[in-house]
Design a protein around this motif. Structure first.
Motif, PDB file in Angstrom:
ATOM      1  N   LEU A  90     -45.436 -39.695  32.002  1.00 53.92           N
ATOM      2  CA  LEU A  90     -45.652 -40.651  31.474  1.00 53.92           C
ATOM      3  C   LEU A  90     -45.204 -40.933  29.911  1.00 53.92           C
ATOM      4  O   LEU A  90     -44.669 -42.273  29.673  1.00 53.92           O
ATOM      5  N   GLU A  91     -45.363 -40.165  29.125  1.00 56.51           N
ATOM      6  CA  GLU A  91     -44.806 -40.073  27.844  1.00 56.51           C
ATOM      7  C   GLU A  91     -43.492 -40.514  27.708  1.00 56.51           C
ATOM      8  O   GLU A  91     -42.817 -41.040  26.780  1.00 56.51           O
ATOM      9  N   GLU A  92     -42.620 -39.636  28.558  1.00 55.11           N
ATOM     10  CA  GLU A  92     -41.162 -40.070  28.750  1.00 55.11           C
ATOM     11  C   GLU A  92     -40.943 -41.370  29.070  1.00 55.11           C
ATOM     12  O   GLU A  92     -39.984 -41.962  28.561  1.00 55.11           O
ATOM     13  N   GLU A  93     -41.644 -41.951  29.980  1.00 51.70           N
ATOM     14  CA  GLU A  93     -41.493 -43.082  30.219  1.00 51.70           C
ATOM     15  C   GLU A  93     -41.843 -44.192  29.369  1.00 51.70           C
ATOM     16  O   GLU A  93     -41.092 -45.330  29.234  1.00 51.70           O
ATOM     17  N   ARG A  94     -42.879 -43.813  28.635  1.00 49.62           N
ATOM     18  CA  ARG A  94     -43.419 -44.872  27.483  1.00 49.62           C
ATOM     19  C   ARG A  94     -42.297 -44.744  26.340  1.00 49.62           C
ATOM     20  O   ARG A  94     -41.632 -45.894  25.921  1.00 49.62           O
ATOM     21  N   ASP A  95     -41.548 -43.606  25.834  1.00 48.77           N
ATOM     22  CA  ASP A  95     -40.507 -43.421  25.074  1.00 48.77           C
ATOM     23  C   ASP A  95     -39.194 -44.404  25.464  1.00 48.77           C
ATOM     24  O   ASP A  95     -38.663 -44.962  24.617  1.00 48.77           O
TER      25      ASP A  95
END
Length: 103
Positions: A90-95
């Protein structure tokens, strides 16, 4: 996080916790009659004045308790690992979305 293959650590409670006070897990308590339960609890606590049946039940129950606790520990580790992996995705997608918005 501990790796899944790490040995299960001994518990070193500073103060007694709600679960550390339990001599038997609730699943075992529900299966035994009150007389047998009292004898098994005394046998597990190390009391020498217990009958042979209670001592035998304690010897039978002790490995099952340890197996159940090991299974629970491993399930908790897998759950924590899965949550960390999901969070990383999720953090990768957010970034990636932040970069896209900035562009």
């Amino acid at each position: 996080l501990l790796p899944l293959d790490a040995p299960i650590q001994e518990r070193a409670y500073i103060a007694p916790s709600k679960t550390s006070r339990k001599v038997l897990p609730q699943a075992f308590v529900n299966r035994l009659s009150e007389e047998k339960l009292a004898g098994v609890k005394r046998a597990l606590a190390g009391d020498e004045n217990v009958d042979d049946e209670a001592e035998e039940l304690a010897r039978f129950v002790r490995p099952k308790i340890m197996t159940k606790r090991e299974q629970n520990t491993m399930a908790a580790r897998r759950s924590r690992q899965r949550k960390m992996e999901e969070k990383a995705v999720l953090e990768e997608e957010r970034d990636a979305l932040k970069l896209r918005v900035e562009e």
